[in-house]
Every structure is written in structure tokens, then in C-alpha cells.
Design an enzyme around this catalytic site. Structure first.
Site, mmCIF file in Angstrom:
data_model
loop_
_atom_site.group_PDB
_atom_site.id
_atom_site.type_symbol
_atom_site.label_atom_id
_atom_site.label_comp_id
_atom_site.label_asym_id
_atom_site.label_seq_id
_atom_site.Cartn_x
_atom_site.Cartn_y
_atom_site.Cartn_z
ATOM 1 N N ARG A 109 35.932 47.255 25.456
ATOM 2 C CA ARG A 109 35.558 47.737 26.800
ATOM 3 C C ARG A 109 35.776 49.241 26.904
ATOM 4 O O ARG A 109 34.894 49.992 27.339
ATOM 5 C CB ARG A 109 36.393 46.967 27.836
ATOM 6 C CG ARG A 109 36.089 47.215 29.278
ATOM 7 C CD ARG A 109 34.986 46.358 29.913
ATOM 8 N NE ARG A 109 34.720 45.063 29.387
ATOM 9 C CZ ARG A 109 35.198 43.898 29.835
ATOM 10 N NH1 ARG A 109 35.995 43.877 30.871
ATOM 11 N NH2 ARG A 109 34.849 42.758 29.297
ATOM 12 N N GLU A 131 39.731 27.949 33.990
ATOM 13 C CA GLU A 131 38.468 28.696 34.008
ATOM 14 C C GLU A 131 37.500 28.179 32.940
ATOM 15 O O GLU A 131 37.485 28.669 31.810
ATOM 16 C CB GLU A 131 38.735 30.193 33.760
ATOM 17 C CG GLU A 131 37.461 31.033 33.794
ATOM 18 C CD GLU A 131 37.692 32.509 33.450
ATOM 19 O OE1 GLU A 131 38.733 32.844 32.864
ATOM 20 O OE2 GLU A 131 36.798 33.315 33.760
ATOM 21 N N LYS A 168 38.747 28.369 38.493
ATOM 22 C CA LYS A 168 38.022 29.648 38.406
ATOM 23 C C LYS A 168 36.656 29.329 37.826
ATOM 24 O O LYS A 168 36.546 28.848 36.695
ATOM 25 C CB LYS A 168 38.785 30.631 37.517
ATOM 26 C CG LYS A 168 38.047 31.956 37.323
ATOM 27 C CD LYS A 168 38.979 33.074 36.906
ATOM 28 C CE LYS A 168 38.197 34.341 36.626
ATOM 29 N NZ LYS A 168 39.017 35.533 36.524
ATOM 30 N N SER A 193 33.053 37.135 37.791
ATOM 31 C CA SER A 193 31.800 37.877 38.005
ATOM 32 C C SER A 193 30.829 37.693 36.844
ATOM 33 O O SER A 193 29.610 37.788 37.044
ATOM 34 C CB SER A 193 32.076 39.355 38.291
ATOM 35 O OG SER A 193 32.740 39.998 37.236
ATOM 36 N N GLY A 194 31.328 37.445 35.655
ATOM 37 C CA GLY A 194 30.479 36.976 34.559
ATOM 38 C C GLY A 194 29.399 37.902 34.028
ATOM 39 O O GLY A 194 28.479 37.437 33.373
ATOM 40 N N GLY A 195 29.477 39.184 34.335
ATOM 41 C CA GLY A 195 28.441 40.093 33.853
ATOM 42 C C GLY A 195 27.414 40.442 34.920
ATOM 43 O O GLY A 195 26.417 41.126 34.650
HETATM 44 P P1 13P Z 1 34.578 38.768 34.809
HETATM 45 O O1 13P Z 1 34.751 38.868 36.296
HETATM 46 O O2 13P Z 1 34.289 40.052 34.129
HETATM 47 O O3 13P Z 1 33.661 37.639 34.419
HETATM 48 O O4 13P Z 1 35.988 38.346 34.224
HETATM 49 C C1 13P Z 1 36.676 37.299 34.784
HETATM 50 C C2 13P Z 1 37.582 36.726 33.793
HETATM 51 O O5 13P Z 1 38.742 36.533 34.079
HETATM 52 C C3 13P Z 1 37.051 36.384 32.461
HETATM 53 O O6 13P Z 1 38.003 35.622 31.767
#
Ligand code: 13P
Length: 330
Positions: free
Chosen positions: A31, A176, A218, A260-262
Site C-alpha cells: 500500500r 469477515e 463484517k 469498503s472492498g475497493g
Molecule cells: P477495506 O475497507 O479496504 O475493504 O478493508 C476492510 C478490511 O478490514 C479488509 O480486511
């Protein structure tokens, strides 16, 4: 109400959500490099301090998910990060899974590792100030071929074992099972996969006698695949996401947080606002909030560039995004 349930519920304080700042060493390195920022342990510490040291984040954040190395690091104020967050009323948590690896029987799919030494690590993280934990599984969609029932089943089994261990250790589990946004699939396919994934997960949690009242789910939102060429409206996302959750998530859990997933920061904010609005109109049984990593960090990272002089502007961008995401909760 027992302590675990109270902790889980306090993460859903009105107008507040979670910052997922639990990127592993590898993910944080990739990142930072993607923004042209130098890498290494000291830059990772400064990266965390950029966000945790911003004045006023406690107005928007009930908790922060940390990576294990961050539990032992200090901010620029000389205080250990977990203690400095707790002083401001922000609950520190920790990612406890050990990342993913390809499944041997289906090498295009991933299985999450980290159960072997989990009890010992949980005892340690608790001493280091963590009150809750997170385990991420990854479910990939590819046409009608993926995910396989086996990948869904095996990941659900590990999530359930994780949750049981975590509750025994006196910590709150966040589960999650991320259904990836990447792909060419339709929103209907994403919805069906989410329902199957969550249905399997909740039957596995019952088999493992996991207490529902202190778990947090999540989840991904239901979206058309990122490469599908279809741009969903927030109303479409909200309807399909809440329908899928109502169909597959028991009412007794402590709450649901979204990743948020991208999605872009604006997309993740607008979709959350539509979900929160529709949830209020239709009475959902669980509290809902955000637990974003990329969508609330990326604007600040782009401004920071790893330079001290840019910290105030980057923190201002972070606070501005937090304010918008918090307002989206309605
Ligand atoms: P994002 O919101 O970037 O998807 O990350 C959430 C997260 O905890 C991924 O494991």
C-alpha cells in the site's frame, strides 16, 4: 448483559464506526509503495500515527482494528498506541488471522490460516490492550464456477473455530467473510453468493455453539462485479444488501459492519448512506456501521506522501472523510 456483549455493542455508538488499520506487514508495504512512500517498520509506524494521532477522531471512531505489530508501537506522543486510543474512548482491536493461502483442492480459491497458535496469541493480545479481534476469509466469484461449496464450507468452519476460541479468551470476534468485488459477475450473482456464504457461516456457528449475542459480522455490500461494466445506484446496492442480510443473518448478533472492498471513498460513503436510510425505513434487527480501511485512508495517503510537512493536510482529509462517512449513518 455480559462484558463481551457490552463491548460489542459499544462499537455501534451512534454516528461512529471502525477504522480497519490492520494491514499486515506485506499489505502495508504494498500500500505505501503504491503511493510512492518509503517502506519499512518506521514508515509503517508513522503511517499508523498519521491516522491515530489526528485530533478529534474519537468523534467518529468507536474502535480501530490494529495489526499485531502496532499493539507494541508508540505514537509520536510517546504513548503505546492501544493506550492512547483507549484514553480517547476508542476501543483497540486486533486482526488475528494469519492471512490467506491457495486451497490445495481448488487452487484459484483462498483459505485463511492462523488457528494453530491462536489461544496463546489471544492471551497475549488481550494483555497488550485488545478488546476485540478480526478474522478475514476471502470468497472469490468467477462465473458459475467459483466459489465452490468446499471453499465456502471450509472458510466458514475456520471462522466458527476462531469465534469460539476468541469468546473463550474473553474477546469479541468480528467475522469477515469478504465476498470479493473484483470480477465480471452481476449483482444478482453477488447477492446469491453472499446469501450462501452467510447461511453456511451461521449454521457452522451454531454447530460450534458460538454465542450469537457478542459476535459482529463484517460483510461486503452486494455490488455488481468491478469489471462487469455495470455501475449500481446506491438504492440498488442498499436494497440487495439488506435483502441478502435479512435472509441470512440471525437477529441476535451484536451488529453488522461493512468493509469498503475497493470502492472509491465517495462510492463507499454513498452506498452506506443508502443502506442506513433503507434500514431505518424498514427496521432491521441489528445496528449497522462502517469498518473501512481503503475508503477512509486513501485520500489522506495520497496527500501525505510519507512527508512530515504534509501531515496536517493529510489529517484534514482523513477527518473530512470520517465526517462524511459518519453523516452517512444518518
Ligand atoms: P477495506 O475497507 O479496504 O475493504 O478493508 C476492510 C478490511 O478490514 C479488509 O480486511
Amino acid at each position: 448483559m455480559n462484558d463481551l456483549v457490552a463491548t460489542a455493542r459499544s462499537l455501534f455508538a451512534p454516528g461512529k464506526g471502525l477504522l480497519a488499520a490492520d494491514e499486515s506487514v506485506h499489505t502495508a508495504t504494498v500500500r505505501l509503495a503504491s503511493y510512492g512512500i518509503a517502506t519499512g517498520a518506521e514508515m509503517r509506524r508513522q503511517y499508523r500515527d498519521l491516522f491515530f494521532g489526528a485530533d478529534g477522531i474519537e468523534r467518529y471512531l468507536s474502535g480501530i482494528i490494529l495489526f499485531s505489530e502496532t499493539l507494541l508501537e508508540k505514537g509520536n506522543d510517546g504513548k503505546l498506541f492501544p493506550a492512547s486510543l483507549a484514553e480517547r474512548g476508542i476501543i483497540p482491536g486486533v486482526k488475528v488471522d494469519g492471512g490467506t493461502e491457495p486451497m490445495s483442492a481448488s487452487s484459484a480459491e483462498l483459505i485463511t490460516q492462523g488457528l494453530l497458535d491462536l489461544p496463546e496469541r489471544l492471551a497475549l493480545y488481550r494483555k497488550q490492550g485488545a478488546a476485540f479481534t478480526k478474522w478475514r476469509a476471502v470468497i472469490r466469484i468467477d462465473g458459475d464456477q467459483l466459489p465452490t461449496a468446499m471453499a465456502i464450507h471450509e472458510n466458514a468452519k475456520r471462522l466458527a473455530s476462531y469465534a469460539k476460541e476468541v469468546q473463550s479468551a474473553g474477546l469479541v470476534p468480528i467475522l469477515e467473510p469478504e465476498v470479493l468485488y473484483e470480477g465480471k459477475h452481476s449483482r444478482a450473482r453477488a447477492r446469491a453468493v453472499l446469501v450462501e456464504t452467510l447461511g453456511t457461516l451461521f449454521s457452522m456457528l451454531d454447530e460450534h455453539s458460538v454465542d450469537r449475542a457478542s459476535i459482529i459480522l463484517k460483510t461486503s455490500m452486494v455490488l455488481s462485479g468491478k469489471e462487469s461494466g455495470k455501475k449500481d445506484t446506491p438504492e440498488e446496492v442498499a436494497k440487495d444488501t439488506l435483502d441478502a442480510l435479512r435472509e441470512s443473518v440471525p437477529s441476535q448478533i451484536a451488529g453488522i459492519v461493512f468493509l469498503s472492498g475497493g470502492q472509491t471513498p465517495d462510492q463507499a460513503t454513498e452506498n452506506l448512506a443508502a443502506i442506513a436510510k433503507l434500514a431505518k425505513e424498514g427496521t432491521t434487527p441489528w445496528p449497522l456501521t462502517f469498518s473501512y480501511a481503503r475508503a477512509i485512508q486513501e485520500e489522506a495517503l495520497a496527500l501525505w506522501k510519507g512527508e512530515e510537512a504534509n501531515v496536517p493536510a493529510a489529517r484534514a482529509a482523513f477527518l473530512s472523510r470520517l465526517e462524511k462517512v459518519s453523516a452517512a449513518l444518518g
